[in-house]
Design an enzyme around this catalytic site. Sequence first.
Site, mmCIF file in Angstrom:
data_model
loop_
_atom_site.group_PDB
_atom_site.id
_atom_site.type_symbol
_atom_site.label_atom_id
_atom_site.label_comp_id
_atom_site.label_asym_id
_atom_site.label_seq_id
_atom_site.Cartn_x
_atom_site.Cartn_y
_atom_site.Cartn_z
ATOM 1 C CE LYS A 22 -3.652 -2.347 2.578
ATOM 2 N NZ LYS A 22 -4.635 -2.324 3.713
ATOM 3 C CE1 TYR A 62 -8.983 -3.232 0.845
ATOM 4 C CE2 TYR A 62 -8.439 -1.059 -0.199
ATOM 5 C CZ TYR A 62 -8.216 -2.325 0.586
ATOM 6 O OH TYR A 62 -6.612 -2.414 0.976
ATOM 7 C CG ASN A 125 -3.291 -2.560 7.286
ATOM 8 O OD1 ASN A 125 -3.094 -2.309 6.294
ATOM 9 N ND2 ASN A 125 -4.349 -3.338 7.616
ATOM 10 C CG HIS A 128 -4.839 -6.306 0.003
ATOM 11 N ND1 HIS A 128 -6.226 -6.603 0.405
ATOM 12 C CD2 HIS A 128 -5.123 -7.166 -1.160
ATOM 13 C CE1 HIS A 128 -6.842 -7.251 0.081
ATOM 14 N NE2 HIS A 128 -6.188 -7.969 -1.054
ATOM 15 C CD GLU A 139 -8.349 -9.479 -3.441
ATOM 16 O OE1 GLU A 139 -9.372 -8.922 -2.572
ATOM 17 O OE2 GLU A 139 -7.205 -9.943 -3.122
HETATM 18 N N1 UDP Z 1 -9.256 -0.949 7.590
HETATM 19 C C1 UDP Z 1 -9.478 0.290 8.304
HETATM 20 N N2 UDP Z 1 -10.298 0.437 9.472
HETATM 21 C C2 UDP Z 1 -10.751 -0.687 10.215
HETATM 22 C C3 UDP Z 1 -10.568 -1.823 9.261
HETATM 23 C C4 UDP Z 1 -10.146 -2.151 8.045
HETATM 24 O O1 UDP Z 1 -8.937 1.160 7.955
HETATM 25 O O2 UDP Z 1 -11.352 -0.553 11.075
HETATM 26 C C5 UDP Z 1 -8.739 -1.008 6.371
HETATM 27 C C6 UDP Z 1 -7.438 -1.686 6.637
HETATM 28 O O3 UDP Z 1 -6.386 -1.181 5.794
HETATM 29 C C7 UDP Z 1 -7.412 -2.999 6.053
HETATM 30 C C8 UDP Z 1 -8.715 -2.662 4.966
HETATM 31 O O4 UDP Z 1 -9.483 -1.786 5.662
HETATM 32 O O5 UDP Z 1 -6.349 -3.701 5.518
HETATM 33 C C9 UDP Z 1 -9.680 -4.130 4.636
HETATM 34 O O6 UDP Z 1 -10.021 -4.616 5.686
HETATM 35 P P1 UDP Z 1 -10.066 -6.014 6.095
HETATM 36 O O7 UDP Z 1 -10.796 -6.309 7.293
HETATM 37 O O8 UDP Z 1 -10.241 -6.656 4.838
HETATM 38 O O9 UDP Z 1 -8.720 -6.264 6.527
HETATM 39 P P2 UDP Z 1 -7.423 -7.207 5.921
HETATM 40 O O10 UDP Z 1 -7.865 -8.161 4.812
HETATM 41 O O11 UDP Z 1 -6.538 -6.262 5.078
HETATM 42 O O12 UDP Z 1 -6.510 -7.735 6.956
HETATM 43 MG MG MG Z 2 -9.478 -8.073 3.738
#
Ligand code: UDP
Ligand code: MG
Length: 162
Positions: A22, A62, A125, A128, A139
Amino acid sequence: MNEDNLIEFEEIALERTFLAIKPDGVQRGLVGEIIRRFETKGFTLVGLKFMNVTRELAEAHYDVHRERPFFTGLVEFIISSPVVAMVWEGDGVVAAARKMIGATNPLTSEPGTIRGDFGVSIGRNIIHGSDAIETAQREVSLWFKDEELVTWKPQNTTWLYE
Ligand code: UDP
Ligand code: MG
């Protein structure tokens, strides 16, 4: 490697996952470190591009989170600065990459994972990774055209797979 092993290897190596470093990972100079981890683990790089993400692509990627409160901020963040989009291949790569990435919130990700080692905030974080085989297929085809994926056989496979 005899012919039987060759067939066996090709059967197990078909799994692919989509990973994206990212904007925060790129801006913080973590591209090499992150690619190194997947490369030295033994996964095979089959797609790689450095790119600015359109709003359309970010929203499609997303889409599952469209109704969540963080959706707009997340899309704005992903399109704010370049990302490294990648496809990696290997036996069990989807689940293994998720483990190497760590939990969504870097404060609770295990040390040794990418998020656990390099992040402190859920909205920053770093990387992805597809969460399931079906998600990975969706994806990969969303981010890459077929001709952008390189099917090749690394010379070290006999030393990676029994
Ligand atoms: N995210 C965020 N706030 C939240 C939850 C998710 O900003 O409370 C963002 C974060 O960057 C995350 C992305 O949304 O990586 C997608 O969320 P997901 O639950 O799919 O997490 P991932 O699969 O990336 O672990
Ligand atoms: Mg996810």
